[in-house]
Design a protein around this motif. Structure first.
Motif, PDB file in Angstrom:
ATOM      1  N   MET A  69       4.443 -10.995  -5.876  1.00  0.00           N
ATOM      2  CA  MET A  69       2.981 -10.991  -6.064  1.00  0.00           C
ATOM      3  C   MET A  69       2.497  -9.608  -6.491  1.00  0.00           C
ATOM      4  SD  MET A  69       1.637 -13.373  -2.930  1.00  0.00           S
ATOM      5  CE  MET A  69       0.024 -12.647  -3.025  1.00  0.00           C
ATOM      6  N   PHE A  70       3.101  -8.574  -5.938  1.00  0.00           N
ATOM      7  CA  PHE A  70       2.681  -7.208  -6.271  1.00  0.00           C
ATOM      8  C   PHE A  70       2.934  -6.913  -7.748  1.00  0.00           C
ATOM      9  CE2 PHE A  70       3.459  -2.562  -6.425  1.00  0.00           C
ATOM     10  CZ  PHE A  70       2.190  -2.146  -6.047  1.00  0.00           C
ATOM     11  N   LYS A  71       4.043  -7.422  -8.276  1.00  0.00           N
ATOM     12  CA  LYS A  71       4.326  -7.200  -9.696  1.00  0.00           C
ATOM     13  C   LYS A  71       3.283  -7.899 -10.573  1.00  0.00           C
ATOM     14  CE  LYS A  71       9.080  -5.776  -9.778  1.00  0.00           C
ATOM     15  NZ  LYS A  71      10.391  -5.912 -10.389  1.00  0.00           N
ATOM     16  N   GLU A  72       2.838  -9.088 -10.129  1.00  0.00           N
ATOM     17  CA  GLU A  72       1.757  -9.771 -10.856  1.00  0.00           C
ATOM     18  C   GLU A  72       0.504  -8.886 -10.871  1.00  0.00           C
ATOM     19  OE1 GLU A  72       1.634 -13.062 -12.142  1.00  0.00           O
ATOM     20  OE2 GLU A  72       3.809 -13.104 -11.921  1.00  0.00           O
ATOM     21  N   ALA A 110       0.840  -1.213   0.000  1.00  0.00           N
ATOM     22  CA  ALA A 110       0.000   0.000   0.000  1.00  0.00           C
ATOM     23  C   ALA A 110       0.871   1.257   0.000  1.00  0.00           C
ATOM     24  CB  ALA A 110      -0.926   0.001   1.213  1.00  0.00           C
ATOM     25  N   PHE A 111       2.087   1.161   0.548  1.00  0.00           N
ATOM     26  CA  PHE A 111       2.989   2.316   0.528  1.00  0.00           C
ATOM     27  C   PHE A 111       3.353   2.671  -0.915  1.00  0.00           C
ATOM     28  CE2 PHE A 111       5.062   1.044   4.871  1.00  0.00           C
ATOM     29  CZ  PHE A 111       3.829   1.200   5.493  1.00  0.00           C
ATOM     30  N   GLU A 144       5.470  -2.942 -14.823  1.00  0.00           N
ATOM     31  CA  GLU A 144       6.213  -3.349 -13.616  1.00  0.00           C
ATOM     32  C   GLU A 144       7.625  -2.768 -13.570  1.00  0.00           C
ATOM     33  OE1 GLU A 144       8.438  -7.477 -14.171  1.00  0.00           O
ATOM     34  OE2 GLU A 144       6.263  -7.728 -14.205  1.00  0.00           O
ATOM     35  N   ARG A 145       8.109  -2.251 -14.695  1.00  0.00           N
ATOM     36  CA  ARG A 145       9.450  -1.667 -14.699  1.00  0.00           C
ATOM     37  C   ARG A 145       9.515  -0.356 -13.897  1.00  0.00           C
ATOM     38  NH1 ARG A 145      10.402  -1.464 -20.980  1.00  0.00           N
ATOM     39  NH2 ARG A 145       8.171  -0.998 -20.802  1.00  0.00           N
TER      40      ARG A 145
END
Ligand code: FES
Length: 157
Positions: free
Chosen positions: A101-104, A63-64, A113-114
């Motif tokens: 998981m966050f990148k997914e 969330a940050f 995602e880069r």
């Protein structure tokens, strides 16, 4: 810097060149100290990063990152101790799984995602911190400003 504060771009803008705003969430024990070493060693790096120091990467909630984008960041760096060196034993392993998981999730939402860099920088790697910063800024500069969040907000009922 607080995530509650909008990230202002105070870096010197070269004529017409996009200067990305980067938020860096770092652990106190390794990367923050490495960044401090970079400063005291006068390692040259671009000035576009605003750092947020936390006890451990295991404390960095995804969330940050979302909040940083919401508040105007074009890219985010998350960095902490190397595997096996976490001062809280396994915080960085939890962080590694969380950010995979966050990148997914970013891919699912159509966010490149880069824009997020995950790295390990120890207290003795001031030069590496400078490299991580410069590489991230150049990559995000090539991607352009991050406007997707505003679009997502506008589409939300
Ligand atoms: S204390 Fe640095 S990653 Fe956990």
């Amino acid at each position: 810097m607080s995530t509650a504060t909008a990230i202002e771009n105070k870096s010197p803008a070269s004529a017409g060149r996009f200067e990305p705003r980067i938020a860096a969430f770092v652990c106190n024990w390794c990367t923050y100290t490495g960044a401090d070493l970079a400063g005291t060693s006068r390692v040259q790096m671009m000035p576009n990063v605003r750092m947020v120091r936390l006890p451990c990467t295991g404390r960095i909630d995804t969330a940050f990152i979302i909040k940083a984008f919401e508040r105007g960041a074009d890219g985010v760096i998350v960095s902490g101790c190397h595997p096996g060196d976490c001062h809280y034993s396994e915080g960085n392993y939890h962080a590694r799984r969380r950010f995979a998981m966050f990148k997914e999730l970013m891919n699912f939402m159509g966010i490149d995602e880069r824009r997020v860099t995950f790295s390990w920088v120890s207290a003795s790697e001031g030069r590496k911190w400078g490299d991580v910063v410069d590489e991230t800024i150049e990559r995000v500069r090539a991607l352009g400003p991050f406007d997707d969040y505003k679009t997502l907000l506008e589409e939300t009922p």
